[in-house]
Scaffold this motif. Sequence first.
Motif, short mmCIF file in Angstrom:
data_model
loop_
_atom_site.label_atom_id
_atom_site.label_comp_id
_atom_site.label_asym_id
_atom_site.label_seq_id
_atom_site.Cartn_x
_atom_site.Cartn_y
_atom_site.Cartn_z
N LYS A 231 0.82 -1.20 0.00
CA LYS A 231 0.00 0.00 0.00
C LYS A 231 0.86 1.26 0.00
CE LYS A 231 -3.90 -2.32 0.54
NZ LYS A 231 -4.98 -2.31 -0.47
N THR A 232 0.24 2.34 -0.42
CA THR A 232 0.85 3.65 -0.18
C THR A 232 0.58 4.01 1.27
OG1 THR A 232 0.55 4.37 -2.47
CG2 THR A 232 0.84 6.09 -0.80
N ILE A 234 1.72 6.61 4.69
CA ILE A 234 2.45 7.73 5.29
C ILE A 234 2.87 7.27 6.68
CG2 ILE A 234 2.32 10.10 6.12
CD1 ILE A 234 0.22 10.62 3.95
N THR A 366 -2.61 13.71 -1.25
CA THR A 366 -2.16 13.07 -2.50
C THR A 366 -2.44 11.57 -2.51
OG1 THR A 366 0.06 12.67 -1.59
CG2 THR A 366 -0.29 14.76 -2.74
N VAL A 367 -2.95 11.01 -1.41
CA VAL A 367 -3.16 9.56 -1.31
C VAL A 367 -4.63 9.25 -1.60
CG1 VAL A 367 -3.05 7.54 0.18
CG2 VAL A 367 -1.30 9.32 0.38
N LYS A 368 -4.86 8.43 -2.62
CA LYS A 368 -6.23 8.05 -2.97
C LYS A 368 -6.73 6.91 -2.08
CE LYS A 368 -9.18 6.61 -6.83
NZ LYS A 368 -10.21 7.61 -6.47
N ASP A 369 -5.85 5.92 -1.87
CA ASP A 369 -6.25 4.76 -1.06
C ASP A 369 -5.01 4.24 -0.33
OD1 ASP A 369 -7.57 2.64 0.06
OD2 ASP A 369 -7.54 1.41 -1.76
N GLY A 370 -4.91 4.53 0.95
CA GLY A 370 -3.73 4.12 1.70
C GLY A 370 -3.96 4.27 3.19
N TYR A 372 -2.38 6.13 7.03
CA TYR A 372 -1.51 6.99 7.83
C TYR A 372 -1.23 6.24 9.12
CZ TYR A 372 -0.09 11.08 10.66
OH TYR A 372 0.58 11.96 11.47
N GLY A 400 -7.75 11.25 -0.41
CA GLY A 400 -7.05 12.41 0.12
C GLY A 400 -7.52 12.89 1.47
N ARG A 453 6.23 9.52 2.95
CA ARG A 453 5.27 8.77 2.14
C ARG A 453 6.04 7.77 1.29
NH1 ARG A 453 1.07 10.52 -2.64
NH2 ARG A 453 2.89 10.03 -3.90
N ARG A 455 5.89 3.24 -0.25
CA ARG A 455 5.16 1.99 -0.48
C ARG A 455 5.70 0.94 0.47
NH1 ARG A 455 0.58 1.69 -3.46
NH2 ARG A 455 1.18 -0.37 -4.28
#
Length: 461
Positions: A231-232, A234, A366-370, A372, A400, A453, A455
């Motif tokens: 996943k993306t 943060i 900037t994150v669509k699906d991730g 924190y 976001g 941020r 992967r």
Amino acid sequence: MLRDIITDKRALFPAGCHTELRAQINRSRSVTILSGNLTGNSRVEVSGVGARVYKNGVWGFSSAAALNDEAARDVLAAAADNASFMDSHIKAGKGPLPFPSEGNLPLNRIIEEIPQEVYIEYLRRLDEYAEKNCKSLVSRSVSVREDSMEKMLLVSDGMSAHTAAPRSYVYIFMTAETPDGTPVDLFAPIGGSGIFTENFKFPEELFGEVDNLYKKLLEKRCGVWAEAGEKTVILGAELAGMLAHEAVGHTVEADLVAGGSVASHMLGKRVGSELVNLTDFAFEALGAPAPLPVCVDDEGTKAVDDVIIKDGILVGYINDRESAEKYGMEPTGNARAYSFSDEPLIRMRNTAILPGESSLEEMISTVKDGYYLIDTNNGQADTTGEFMFGISMGYEIKDGKLGRAILDTTLSGVAFEMLKTVDMVSRNMHWASSGFCGKKQPMPVGMGGPEIRCRAMIGGR
């Protein structure tokens, strides 16, 4: 305060050998209140003197659990005998210890003795506030931990130093239950360098920390499981600091490099994106005091900052004097011993990823699906750079924006590969310094960083 039993012993140092004589007191104080009951209350002191002698490439060491002239003379003689014995059998035939260091560092601070009643009364008032204002808890605990290392060091090169390094923390632990009765918990360590009465004046100053931790726990108990996979993410600053220490820092300690860590063939190569910079700081960091300042190490080397990664390129290792010569680097003051009975080892001090230029809000948007990921409760890594960290608090990011809290999960990957995916670094900076590094002997360390941020692999249910 340590009584000076070592300065007049220089004449007893064996001729032609690098020699270190160190007197030391380690102090620890702790109090714990669990759900209103005093369950822990201790004061511990460990003191003694140790000597180390270097002869032709080998070391002799000796220590004694006493702080007097006789003990200092005895350990010097025993260390010299041990070095001679090792030299006669190993016959390494090396020259003198490289990079001599001279100077004098007078006592940097006095460590004040604080009665246990001060800690107890402070915690009782804090616990009373938590009991009154955190009604949904099934368990709560507050603790004080204060520890210090006071050292007097005399080195044959000419260096002498008297240093004292106290730190103090309050820990707040909370446990609640999910709607189906599953326990969930969070904790917060608060504090840093300094004695208790310097860092904590009034319990009321921590009421906001209690409220914040309780709010996060209530969100977590209604949280959801993360979706497993790459996943993306943060990484919060605390996690960036743990990554800097556990997954990167240990791989670049020169003794582990010599043992075949992943960093042994990475010097001068790219190990992260150009946004990644990592330094092991000595006594100042980014214009402020480092969380756990080190001005001189236990070989007598003056401490300076050690740049490890610059613009994504691995440019240095963490060394003592011998390994610095081996790798063609300058020693930076990283040979540290925890107790009088310990020999100095290559250790980190205040290891951190450096801030960048983004804001946290920009990164989230900037994150669509991730995810924190904010807090961690444990972590492990090995010399391949592979790591797995337990995540105790985090949130979904959807289109976001922050979403629901998540339940406990894991973060894993290979550090030098994950760092190559870093595409945003925040301008924030956060330090953590309440724990011990456990490399052969415990050692207080600081670790820090901004939000990053990248992967990574996140665990699921």
